[in-house]
Design an enzyme around this catalytic site. Structure first.
Site, mmCIF file in Angstrom:
data_model
loop_
_atom_site.group_PDB
_atom_site.id
_atom_site.type_symbol
_atom_site.label_atom_id
_atom_site.label_comp_id
_atom_site.label_asym_id
_atom_site.label_seq_id
_atom_site.Cartn_x
_atom_site.Cartn_y
_atom_site.Cartn_z
ATOM 1 N N GLU A 1 0.850 -1.179 0.000
ATOM 2 C CA GLU A 1 0.000 0.000 0.000
ATOM 3 C C GLU A 1 0.893 1.239 0.000
ATOM 4 O O GLU A 1 1.872 1.256 0.734
ATOM 5 C CB GLU A 1 -0.915 0.050 1.233
ATOM 6 C CG GLU A 1 -1.914 1.195 1.137
ATOM 7 C CD GLU A 1 -2.947 1.217 2.283
ATOM 8 O OE1 GLU A 1 -2.811 0.421 3.227
ATOM 9 O OE2 GLU A 1 -3.861 2.022 2.200
ATOM 10 N N ALA B 1 1.546 -0.247 10.730
ATOM 11 C CA ALA B 1 1.293 -1.642 10.394
ATOM 12 C C ALA B 1 0.479 -1.683 9.112
ATOM 13 O O ALA B 1 -0.007 -0.659 8.652
ATOM 14 C CB ALA B 1 0.507 -2.329 11.512
ATOM 15 N N MET B 2 0.343 -2.893 8.560
ATOM 16 C CA MET B 2 -0.345 -3.032 7.278
ATOM 17 C C MET B 2 -1.243 -4.262 7.274
ATOM 18 O O MET B 2 -0.819 -5.347 7.653
ATOM 19 C CB MET B 2 0.709 -3.109 6.164
ATOM 20 C CG MET B 2 0.131 -3.227 4.781
ATOM 21 S SD MET B 2 -0.899 -1.778 4.355
ATOM 22 C CE MET B 2 -2.144 -2.580 3.355
ATOM 23 N N GLU B 3 -2.473 -4.046 6.800
ATOM 24 C CA GLU B 3 -3.550 -5.028 6.932
ATOM 25 C C GLU B 3 -3.594 -6.081 5.829
ATOM 26 O O GLU B 3 -4.669 -6.630 5.554
ATOM 27 C CB GLU B 3 -4.891 -4.280 6.969
ATOM 28 C CG GLU B 3 -5.319 -3.615 5.638
ATOM 29 C CD GLU B 3 -4.971 -2.150 5.499
ATOM 30 O OE1 GLU B 3 -4.015 -1.692 6.170
ATOM 31 O OE2 GLU B 3 -5.631 -1.449 4.711
ATOM 32 N N ASN B 4 -2.481 -6.393 5.161
ATOM 33 C CA ASN B 4 -2.490 -7.395 4.091
ATOM 34 C C ASN B 4 -3.348 -8.594 4.475
ATOM 35 O O ASN B 4 -3.259 -9.107 5.585
ATOM 36 C CB ASN B 4 -1.062 -7.883 3.827
ATOM 37 C CG ASN B 4 -0.065 -6.765 3.833
ATOM 38 O OD1 ASN B 4 -0.171 -5.845 3.041
ATOM 39 N ND2 ASN B 4 0.883 -6.807 4.766
ATOM 40 N N HIS C 1 -6.896 -2.270 14.926
ATOM 41 C CA HIS C 1 -7.060 -1.535 13.668
ATOM 42 C C HIS C 1 -6.833 -2.444 12.458
ATOM 43 O O HIS C 1 -7.683 -2.519 11.562
ATOM 44 C CB HIS C 1 -6.086 -0.352 13.657
ATOM 45 C CG HIS C 1 -6.182 0.509 12.436
ATOM 46 N ND1 HIS C 1 -6.949 1.648 12.390
ATOM 47 C CD2 HIS C 1 -5.615 0.388 11.215
ATOM 48 C CE1 HIS C 1 -6.841 2.200 11.188
ATOM 49 N NE2 HIS C 1 -6.041 1.448 10.452
ATOM 50 N N GLU C 2 -5.716 -3.126 12.443
ATOM 51 C CA GLU C 2 -5.402 -3.980 11.281
ATOM 52 C C GLU C 2 -6.387 -5.137 11.194
ATOM 53 O O GLU C 2 -6.803 -5.528 10.111
ATOM 54 C CB GLU C 2 -3.963 -4.500 11.340
ATOM 55 C CG GLU C 2 -2.882 -3.419 11.498
ATOM 56 C CD GLU C 2 -3.026 -2.238 10.557
ATOM 57 O OE1 GLU C 2 -3.498 -2.421 9.420
ATOM 58 O OE2 GLU C 2 -2.674 -1.109 10.966
ATOM 59 N N HIS D 1 -9.648 -3.982 9.694
ATOM 60 C CA HIS D 1 -9.547 -3.759 8.247
ATOM 61 C C HIS D 1 -9.994 -4.993 7.452
ATOM 62 O O HIS D 1 -10.344 -4.869 6.281
ATOM 63 C CB HIS D 1 -8.100 -3.452 7.856
ATOM 64 C CG HIS D 1 -7.765 -1.991 7.791
ATOM 65 N ND1 HIS D 1 -8.593 -1.048 7.217
ATOM 66 C CD2 HIS D 1 -6.656 -1.305 8.197
ATOM 67 C CE1 HIS D 1 -8.010 0.147 7.288
ATOM 68 N NE2 HIS D 1 -6.835 0.030 7.878
ATOM 69 N N GLU E 1 -9.963 4.009 6.113
ATOM 70 C CA GLU E 1 -9.148 4.448 7.255
ATOM 71 C C GLU E 1 -9.966 5.168 8.325
ATOM 72 O O GLU E 1 -9.825 4.899 9.520
ATOM 73 C CB GLU E 1 -7.977 5.312 6.789
ATOM 74 C CG GLU E 1 -6.951 4.557 5.935
ATOM 75 C CD GLU E 1 -6.395 3.292 6.592
ATOM 76 O OE1 GLU E 1 -6.554 3.126 7.821
ATOM 77 O OE2 GLU E 1 -5.809 2.456 5.872
#
Ligand code: TRP
Ligand code: ZN
Length: 880
Positions: free
Chosen positions: A135, A276-279, A311-312, A315, A334
């Protein structure tokens, strides 16, 4: 093929603006992708096989794939036939294929150098492990693709690597197969059954330890949970795991949303551009938001981890199952997901304190953004670099916009709206408009005017004035917006105002402060509007904007005594706290004026007595008391000072705090000792006690026992919260013990990166007059790094964002320092460099001399250097 693979050069042809109004659906859809990653040494060979179908059968447009300048194109074929050089054109950002069928399979092989990738976007290495960050537009640095969120495909991924060096091989979805290969290699095959945009793709290959657990969903399915981290960190993952399980349960209970794969993986990496990232099925996290032990992490860290894990996880529905049509809709996922994580944390801990914390973050970071040159609507209309729009406005104001809809509809209708949103849009890439429509479908609330919140930049100011008419009160409210110091024209916003009336007389008698009338939700829809409150009487104080019911500046005509009535007796925690903050702010601003004109200054006695009463209050939640007893910060007060005089403001706040500390020395010390003796019990309570205790420590540091008490707490603390609180105060002091403590702390923690970040940060926020030279010399410290974003921000952003007086040093050296760092980091990591720029955009609030200094710096940066699009966009805006 000769390819120039300079990872650090910025492209010569810079990007131009992209507009929301120009959105067109994708010319092709890609339904299936299969990726092969061959990892060897520091290289990666990527083979991508994608099946394309034309969306618009009539279209004859050439196919334009997104791609980046840092990968080498090894081969390209369509339906098994290699393309000839004339069949396509390749430049720095795209690959255009001239003649494509309505339906075909494209095979592209690219070669990457992940070890040289310091941009931390696409495929890169962190602590020897391969990982990805896609992202918003990172996938195009892995292969040529339609790298846009409205193209959703099913992914199959095969990873091959040395088993000894990379024993763990992960990607999205479920593990289908793994096995041995010749020469000590092994492979793993992953399959994600859910179509997803490329930005949710992820891959990890590395030497990692694993903490495993299990979660049974509400329908009885068992999900395997894994958190991967470096071997030496794996003992610090329990809190993250607990937070994950709590998140999963919460989303089931609150929204009926269940997890949809058999496995949920989280990987913690040390080098990461954001939180962080929600992959899908494979979240990648900054270690900062995973690792915690009481010795190394503060209570704040624990809360942040809980919030970011939530949060992640959230998502997965708001972002992944329903995603964004294009990046202008970023707040669709978001803003909504921040709202969800805020509510989750509220339910896990104290709702009142969480709301105050969220409001503080909004006011400290989003309000300045919204008032300056970088102001943009929650749904921006144009951008050059989308990475610059992962902003406090899109995230935090976006969450407030969702929260206002929640207030307008009520919890039940809001929940129905969420159900409708998922019924209508599961598996789709949609818009903020689609979300609002779902909310309208669930209620009879007309949100037509409310939609303007998405397109209007700037924080509205609400000005309240009162008039009596017999026993009625007439309350007039006006709304206005200023950006860069000038009022703008806009169509009035629909603002929900939650209000109640507090009875002065009853309050004084110590009775319930609530008037007979329950709180009302007013709908402000005009530029100026008068509301009549029948029969509330004369002896009442309006309790305005309960729960902070809209993201606005509040301006009213309440006098100090009325504010103190609210501070002492209102039942709404926000109004109570804000009343005290408003008085505190006015006192500091008056003190600043008196300082400038060399006059004596005394705060009103009634303010002091309220303070004294609060210290002896044993019934109120200690975390909330801590909040009430904290003077507003310099950044907060600074937003009300024209022009900003950072040093005067600093002195004034110090003066007021010193007065309080010395006047109430004994009760503060008694309370501190009492709290210090409080035994450790359940976390929220104990956390509140520590927060209160360390607030009092801040006052005690200003008294004759300061050095003694700080060194005792520093030496004896059993947890990082207490240790860093003491060290932070020591770091700002002139006490002899200061240097000893800093040196000891460094020795004790030099092998814990996240703790050493704190060591840099406490020095950067120091209130000492030598802070600038300290920060400069820390840039040369052997543990400093321009490459690791956490370390960089610990020193640079702590100074430029949080240390108002230090950064705005009269000499302008703070500005030069930041400009130097931005330039240097831009060559390493443009995204992170761009995130450092904002403080330089605040020049319009300053005096003329400082304005000139910043302007000429910005001008120089733009004229004399080759910059990334990321940094250039922000500098250009900042100069205007
Ligand atoms: N979507 C992520 C989140 O909200 C944040 C994110 C966006 C991000 N771009 C990123 C994280 C780049 C790391 C790097 O949680
Ligand atoms: Zn997010």
């Amino acid at each position: 093929m000769t390819e120039q693979l300079d990872q650090n050069a910025h492209t010569a042809n810079s990007k131009t603006e992209i507009y929301l109004k120009d959105y067109k659906p994708a010319p092709y859809q890609i339904d299936e992708v299969s990726l092969l990653f061959e990892l060897s040494g520091d290289d990666a060979l990527v083979t991508a096989l994608s099946h394309f179908t034309r969306s618009d059968a009539a279209s004859t447009e050439p196919l334009c794939l997104d791609g980046g300048p840092f990968m080498e194109l090894v081969s390209i074929e369509i339906d098994g036939i290699p393309l000839k050089p004339d069949d396509y054109v390749k430049n720095e950002t795209s690959l255009i294929i001239h003649d494509t069928a309505a339906d075909f399979t494209l095979k592209i092989v690219t070669k990457l150098k992940p070890a040289e990738n310091t941009r931390l976007e696409g495929l890169y290495k962190s602590s020897g492990n391969f990982c990805t960050q896609c992202e918003a537009e990172g996938f195009r640095h892995i292969t040529y693709f339609l790298d846009r969120p409205d193209v959703m495909a099913k992914y199959k991924v095969r990873i091959e690597a040395s088993k000894a060096d990379y024993p763990v091989l992960l990607s999205n979805g479920n593990l289908i197969k793994k096995g041995q290969m010749p020469n000590g290699f092994h492979f793993a095959e992953w399959d994600d059954p859910f179509p997803k945009p490329s930005y949710l793709f992820a891959m990890v290959a590395g030497k990692l330890a694993c903490l495993s657990d299990e979660f049974t969903t509400m329908s009885g399915r068992s999900v395997e949970l894994n958190i991967y981290a470096a071997e030496e960190d794996i003992s610090k993952c329990d809190h993250a795991m607990q937070s994950l399980k709590n998140s999963m349960r919460w989303d089931e209970e609150t929204y009926g949303l269940e997890y949809d794969l058999d496995i949920y993986n989280i990987v913690a990496v040390a080098d990461f551009n954001m939180g962080a990232m929600e992959n899908k099925g494979l979240n990648i996290f900054n270690t900062k938001y995973v690792l915690a032990s009481p010795e190394t992490a503060t209570d704040q860290d624990y809360n942040n981890i809980e919030g970011v894990i939530g949060h992640e996880y959230f998502h997965n529905w708001t972002g992944n199952r329903v995603t964004c049509r294009e990046w202008f809709q970023l707040s669709l996922k978001e803003g909504l997901t921040v709202f969800r994580d805020q509510e989750f944390s509220s339910d896990m801990q104290s709702r009142a304190v969480k709301r105050l914390d969220d409001v503080r973050v909004l006011r400290m970071h989003q309000f300045p953004e919204d008032a300056g040159p970088l102001a943009h609507p929650v749904r921006p209309e144009k951008y050059i670099e989308i990475n610059n729009f992962y902003s406090a406005t899109v995230y935090n104001k976006g969450a407030e916009v969702i929260r206002m809809m929640h207030s307008l509809l009520g919890a039940e209708a809001f929940r129905r709206g969420m159900d409708i949103y998922f019924e209508r849009h599961d598996g789709q890439a949609v818009t903020c408009e689609d979300f609002v429509c779902a909310m309208e479908a669930a209620s009879d609330i007309d949100l037509r005017q409310f939609r303007r919140w998405y397109s209007t930049a700037g924080t509205p100011k609400l000005s309240f004035t009162r008039e009596c008419d017999g026993d009625d009160v007439l309350l007039t409210v006006e709304q206005s917006i200023s950006i860069n110091g000038a009022e703008i024209e806009y169509d009035p916003l629909h603002v929900p105002i939650k209000i109640a009336w507090v009875d002065k007389a009853r309050s004084v008698n110590g009775e319930s402060s609530e008037n007979n009338a329950p709180p009302t939700l007013l709908h402000l829809t005009d530029a100026k509007q008068t509301f009549r409150f029948e029969g509330v009487g004369k002896n009442v104080v309006p309790s305005i904007m309960r729960e902070f019911s809209a993201p606005v500046h509040i301006d009213h005509d309440l006098d100090t005594e009325e504010l103190l009535t609210l501070a002492s007796f209102d039942i709404d925690p926000f109004v109570r706290s804000d009343a005290l903050q408003t008085i505190g702010r006015n006192i500091i601003l008056t003190a600043a004026q008196k300082l400038e004109s060399n006059e004596e200054f005394h705060a009103p006695e009634s303010y002091y007595s309220t303070f004294e009463r609060l210290i002896s209050d044993d019934d109120t939640d200690p975390a909330f008391l801590a909040e009430l007893l904290t003077l507003p910060g310099e950044i907060d007060v600074g937003q009300h000072m024209q022009p900003l005089r950072p040093q005067t403001l600093h002195k004034a706040r110090e003066f007021v705090a010193d007065q309080i500390a010395n006047r109430y020395f004994e009760p503060i010390l008694d309370k501190y000792n009492e709290l210090q003796a409080f035994d450790e019990c359940n976390r929220p309570k104990q956390q509140g006690v520590r927060r209160y205790k360390n607030t009092l420590l801040g006052y005690l540091a200003r008294t004759s026992v300061g050095e003694d008490i700080l060194s005792k707490q520093f030496d004896n603390s059993q947890n990082m919260t207490d240790e860093i609180a003491a060290l932070g105060l020591l770091s700002s002091s002139d006490f002899d013990y200061r240097n000893t403590a800093l040196a000891q702390f460094f020795e004790r923690w030099k092998h814990e990166a996240l703790v050493i970040d704190k060591w840099f940060a406490v020095q950067a926020v120091s209130k000492r007059s030598d802070v600038l030279s300290t920060v400069r010399s820390l840039l040369k410290h052997q543990h400093f790094s321009f490459v690791n974003p956490n370390r960089l921000r610990a020193l640079v952003s702590s100074f430029s964002v949080l240390n108002q007086a230090g950064f705005h040093d009269e000499s302008g050296a703070g500005y030069e320092f930041l400009a130097d760092v931005v330039l240097k980091v831009d060559r390493i990591n443009p995204q992170t460099a761009a995130r450092l720029v904002a403080p330089l955009g605040q020049w319009k609030r300053l005096d003329h001399a400082r304005q000139l200094k910043i302007q000429s710096l910005l001008d120089d940066l733009l004229k004399k250097h080759s910059l990334s699009d990321d940094v250039r966009e922000l500098l250009e805006k900042s100069l205007n």
